[in-house]
Design a protein around this motif. Structure first.
Motif, short mmCIF file in Angstrom:
data_model
loop_
_atom_site.label_atom_id
_atom_site.label_comp_id
_atom_site.label_asym_id
_atom_site.label_seq_id
_atom_site.Cartn_x
_atom_site.Cartn_y
_atom_site.Cartn_z
N SER A 1 -0.52 -0.49 -1.73
CA SER A 1 0.19 -1.74 -1.51
C SER A 1 1.39 -1.86 -2.44
CB SER A 1 -0.77 -2.92 -1.73
OG SER A 1 -0.12 -4.15 -1.51
N LEU A 2 2.55 -2.22 -1.87
CA LEU A 2 3.78 -2.35 -2.65
C LEU A 2 4.50 -3.64 -2.25
CD1 LEU A 2 5.91 -1.23 -4.62
CD2 LEU A 2 6.87 0.08 -2.71
N ASP A 3 4.69 -4.53 -3.20
CA ASP A 3 5.36 -5.80 -2.96
C ASP A 3 6.68 -5.82 -3.74
OD1 ASP A 3 6.23 -8.42 -2.71
OD2 ASP A 3 4.25 -9.29 -2.97
N LEU A 4 7.80 -5.82 -3.01
CA LEU A 4 9.13 -5.84 -3.62
C LEU A 4 9.89 -7.10 -3.24
CD1 LEU A 4 10.21 -2.13 -2.95
CD2 LEU A 4 9.45 -3.11 -5.12
N PHE B 1 9.39 5.24 -7.18
CA PHE B 1 8.00 5.06 -6.78
C PHE B 1 7.32 6.35 -6.34
CE2 PHE B 1 10.33 1.14 -6.13
CZ PHE B 1 9.53 0.22 -6.80
N LEU C 1 4.40 8.76 -0.05
CA LEU C 1 3.45 7.64 -0.07
C LEU C 1 2.69 7.59 1.25
CD1 LEU C 1 5.55 4.83 -1.81
CD2 LEU C 1 4.17 6.66 -2.83
N LEU D 1 3.35 -3.22 2.84
CA LEU D 1 4.69 -3.20 2.29
C LEU D 1 5.35 -4.55 2.51
CD1 LEU D 1 7.05 -1.64 0.99
CD2 LEU D 1 7.70 -0.87 3.29
N LEU E 1 0.25 4.50 1.89
CA LEU E 1 0.74 3.13 1.79
C LEU E 1 0.37 2.34 3.05
CD1 LEU E 1 2.41 1.35 -0.17
CD2 LEU E 1 4.38 1.82 1.29
N GLN F 1 -1.87 -0.34 -6.37
CA GLN F 1 -1.17 -1.56 -5.98
C GLN F 1 -0.15 -1.94 -7.03
OE1 GLN F 1 -3.54 -4.72 -4.21
NE2 GLN F 1 -2.45 -6.26 -5.41
N LEU F 2 1.07 -2.24 -6.56
CA LEU F 2 2.15 -2.72 -7.43
C LEU F 2 2.69 -4.03 -6.85
CD1 LEU F 2 4.26 0.47 -8.29
CD2 LEU F 2 2.97 -0.96 -9.89
N ASN F 3 2.58 -5.10 -7.64
CA ASN F 3 3.07 -6.41 -7.22
C ASN F 3 4.33 -6.76 -8.01
OD1 ASN F 3 0.85 -6.88 -5.46
ND2 ASN F 3 -0.41 -7.36 -7.23
N LEU G 1 -0.64 5.10 -3.90
CA LEU G 1 -0.29 3.70 -3.71
C LEU G 1 -0.69 3.22 -2.32
CD1 LEU G 1 1.11 1.59 -5.51
CD2 LEU G 1 3.23 2.08 -4.28
#
Length: 227
Positions: free
Chosen positions: A110-113, A102, A134, A140, A137, A81-83, A108
């Motif tokens: 969860s990815l929050d951009l 990425f 990914l 998103l 994933l 997870q990347l927030n 991964l």
């Protein structure tokens, strides 16, 4: 093997492991550590938000999984997870995303951009390059960025997605919609100006969709009458 030789072998193995981990992040995949530092350089070059994402190559052993905005798998220590919401200083201007940043994060989930003034992606290093890598994933979040409708075609390869947030973007849904996201269960399209029926009609092709959020949308008469 004698007991003495066994102890020597065990000590050599231990020293090798210590040598491999020294100066990096304990139990952390090196390509992911490097990837995180490259993301920081792109999103937060001044280090205001990601201040604890530091290059440990010449420092004591640390645990990258304890860095802010990161979650790792307890067993594999891979990033899951990347927030990165609101990481960028928007006064720096819009960001054209190099999505290949990425690629090292193959586990991964969860990815929050969100809220990073991302206007689009490099043609070669765009979102499409991620879908084949990914493959796990599930979540998103691209909300709060000035994306236009071109983002839709880039999302079709994310067949593992279960939740997608495209709220507060510059999407109109006039000519393209969402296709291929057969596992998508939650879709947020809040505060958009939908002027065509294409986007709304495409929602019928999402067989797993359970929750649809359309709060504070400006729906034109065309999108309603034809949708």
């Amino acid at each position: 093997m004698t007991m003495k030789k066994m102890w020597v072998w065990m000590l050599l193995t231990l020293f090798a492991l210590v040598g491999e981990w020294h100066g990096t992040c304990y139990g952390f995949l090196e390509e992911e550590r490097i990837g995180l530092l490259e993301i920081k350089s792109s999103f937060d070059p001044n280090g205001f938000t990601l201040r604890d994402w530091v290059d440990t190559s010449n420092e004591s052993i640390s645990n990258c999984c304890e860095w802010a905005r990161i979650e790792c798998d307890n067993t594999t220590r891979r990033v899951i997870q990347l927030n990165l919401w609101d990481v960028r200083d928007v006064s720096l201007g819009d960001l054209v995303l190099n999505a290949s940043l990425f690629l090292p994060f193959k586990e991964l989930r969860s990815l929050d951009l969100s809220n990073n003034a991302i206007v689009g992606c490099h043609e070669i290093q765009g979102v499409k390059v991620l879908s084949s890598r990914l493959t796990k994933l599930e979540n998103l979040d691209l909300s709060g960025n000035p994306y236009n409708d071109s983002i839709f075609s880039s999302l079709t390869g994310f067949t593992s997605l279960k939740s997608l947030d495209l709220s507060y973007n510059e999407l109109t849904g006039s000519s393209v919609g969402l296709i291929g996201l057969r596992k998508l269960e939650v879709l947020s399209l809040n505060e958009l100006t939908i002027i065509g029926s294409t986007l709304l009609q495409s929602l019928g092709a999402l067989p797993s969709l359970k929750i649809l959020s359309l709060k504070d949308n400006n729906l034109s008469s065309t999108s309603i009458s034809q949708g």
